[in-house]
Design a protein around this motif. Structure first.
Motif, PDB file in Angstrom:
ATOM      1  N   ALA A 176       1.261  -0.263  -0.088  1.00  0.00           N
ATOM      2  CA  ALA A 176      -0.313  -0.070  -0.349  1.00  0.00           C
ATOM      3  C   ALA A 176       1.290   0.599  -0.057  1.00  0.00           C
ATOM      4  CB  ALA A 176      -0.813  -0.327   1.402  1.00  0.00           C
ATOM      5  N   MET A 177       0.788   2.451  -0.591  1.00  0.00           N
ATOM      6  CA  MET A 177       1.305   3.468  -1.081  1.00  0.00           C
ATOM      7  C   MET A 177       0.228   4.942  -0.030  1.00  0.00           C
ATOM      8  SD  MET A 177       3.888   2.420  -1.849  1.00  0.00           S
ATOM      9  CE  MET A 177       4.946   4.334  -2.304  1.00  0.00           C
ATOM     10  N   GLY A 178       1.282   5.823   0.492  1.00  0.00           N
ATOM     11  CA  GLY A 178       1.103   7.021   1.173  1.00  0.00           C
ATOM     12  C   GLY A 178       1.648   7.630   1.008  1.00  0.00           C
ATOM     13  N   TRP A 179       0.806   8.949   1.118  1.00  0.00           N
ATOM     14  CA  TRP A 179       1.464  10.032   0.860  1.00  0.00           C
ATOM     15  C   TRP A 179       1.021  11.241   2.671  1.00  0.00           C
ATOM     16  CZ3 TRP A 179       4.900  12.157  -2.544  1.00  0.00           C
ATOM     17  CH2 TRP A 179       4.796  12.001  -4.148  1.00  0.00           C
ATOM     18  N   ALA A 182      -4.086   7.919   0.670  1.00  0.00           N
ATOM     19  CA  ALA A 182      -3.963   6.604   1.390  1.00  0.00           C
ATOM     20  C   ALA A 182      -3.951   5.538  -0.147  1.00  0.00           C
ATOM     21  CB  ALA A 182      -2.997   5.555   1.656  1.00  0.00           C
ATOM     22  N   VAL A 183      -3.611   4.642  -0.947  1.00  0.00           N
ATOM     23  CA  VAL A 183      -3.905   3.613  -1.330  1.00  0.00           C
ATOM     24  C   VAL A 183      -3.497   1.686  -1.710  1.00  0.00           C
ATOM     25  CG1 VAL A 183      -2.416   4.370  -3.496  1.00  0.00           C
ATOM     26  CG2 VAL A 183      -4.540   2.962  -4.204  1.00  0.00           C
ATOM     27  N   ASN A 184      -4.603   1.686  -1.861  1.00  0.00           N
ATOM     28  CA  ASN A 184      -4.220   0.247  -1.513  1.00  0.00           C
ATOM     29  C   ASN A 184      -3.038  -0.763  -3.228  1.00  0.00           C
ATOM     30  OD1 ASN A 184      -6.246  -0.442  -3.493  1.00  0.00           O
ATOM     31  ND2 ASN A 184      -6.661  -2.017  -2.421  1.00  0.00           N
ATOM     32  N   SER A 240       3.607   0.276   2.380  1.00  0.00           N
ATOM     33  CA  SER A 240       3.237  -0.438   3.920  1.00  0.00           C
ATOM     34  C   SER A 240       3.256  -1.248   3.160  1.00  0.00           C
ATOM     35  CB  SER A 240       2.372   0.453   4.071  1.00  0.00           C
ATOM     36  OG  SER A 240       2.016  -0.515   5.310  1.00  0.00           O
ATOM     37  N   PRO A 241       3.790  -2.480   3.639  1.00  0.00           N
ATOM     38  CA  PRO A 241       3.691  -3.991   3.732  1.00  0.00           C
ATOM     39  C   PRO A 241       2.325  -4.648   3.585  1.00  0.00           C
ATOM     40  CG  PRO A 241       5.462  -3.900   5.399  1.00  0.00           C
ATOM     41  CD  PRO A 241       4.937  -2.529   4.646  1.00  0.00           C
ATOM     42  N   GLU A 289       0.922   6.429  10.084  1.00  0.00           N
ATOM     43  CA  GLU A 289       2.447   6.420   9.883  1.00  0.00           C
ATOM     44  C   GLU A 289       3.473   6.068  10.622  1.00  0.00           C
ATOM     45  OE1 GLU A 289       4.447  10.952  12.010  1.00  0.00           O
ATOM     46  OE2 GLU A 289       5.818   8.779  11.169  1.00  0.00           O
ATOM     47  N   ASP A 290       2.681   4.714  11.467  1.00  0.00           N
ATOM     48  CA  ASP A 290       3.719   3.715  12.116  1.00  0.00           C
ATOM     49  C   ASP A 290       3.285   1.930  11.046  1.00  0.00           C
ATOM     50  OD1 ASP A 290       2.964   4.438  15.441  1.00  0.00           O
ATOM     51  OD2 ASP A 290       4.280   5.324  14.077  1.00  0.00           O
ATOM     52  N   SER A 291       2.324   2.135  10.552  1.00  0.00           N
ATOM     53  CA  SER A 291       1.957   1.120   9.265  1.00  0.00           C
ATOM     54  C   SER A 291       3.206   0.853   7.830  1.00  0.00           C
ATOM     55  CB  SER A 291       0.624   1.393   8.935  1.00  0.00           C
ATOM     56  OG  SER A 291      -0.210   1.248  10.015  1.00  0.00           O
TER      57      SER A 291
END
Length: 124
Positions: free
Chosen positions: A33-36, A50-52, A99-100, A108-110
């Protein structure tokens, strides 16, 4: 592992648009997963979007909902953040993160992979 590099930041007037890109190295981009996120001086980093892994699920912070759009092209190992109707309060350093997980995390911990960050300034 995934290495992330952001691009596309800069100075824009209020009401304008910018598109951030985040290029990922490695063969496992589609597993993440990707986030900003964004951060201003003296404040904690905050979630933006975020996007999966497939691009089929997205989540946005309330402050950007309806103005920002996150998307990804796995064939290009790239995630985008289209930012429209920009406001001065959007000024920040923007970070791309990976994020895996198959979920769409907002904490953000993820996230265990981060780009170096890129400056976005909204000012007249």
């Amino acid at each position: 592992q995934v290495h992330l590099v952001e691009s596309g930041g800069g100075l824009v007037q209020p009401g304008g648009s910018l598109r951030l890109s985040c290029a990922a190295s490695g063969r496992t981009f589609a597993n993440y997963a990707m986030g900003w996120f964004r951060q201003t001086p003296g404040k904690e980093r905050q979630f933006v979007a975020a996007v999966n892994w497939s691009g089929g699920a997205t989540v946005y912070a309330n402050s950007v909902k309806g103005r920002f759009t996150i998307s990804r092209v796995n064939a290009k190992n790239t995630v985008y953040l289209q930012m429209d109707s920009l406001k001065p309060e959007d000024t920040a350093v923007y970070y791309c993160a990976a994020s895996p997980t198959t979920l769409v995390p907002t904490s953000e911990d993820s996230y265990n992979r981060w780009g170096q960050g890129i400056q976005v300034t909204v000012s007249s």
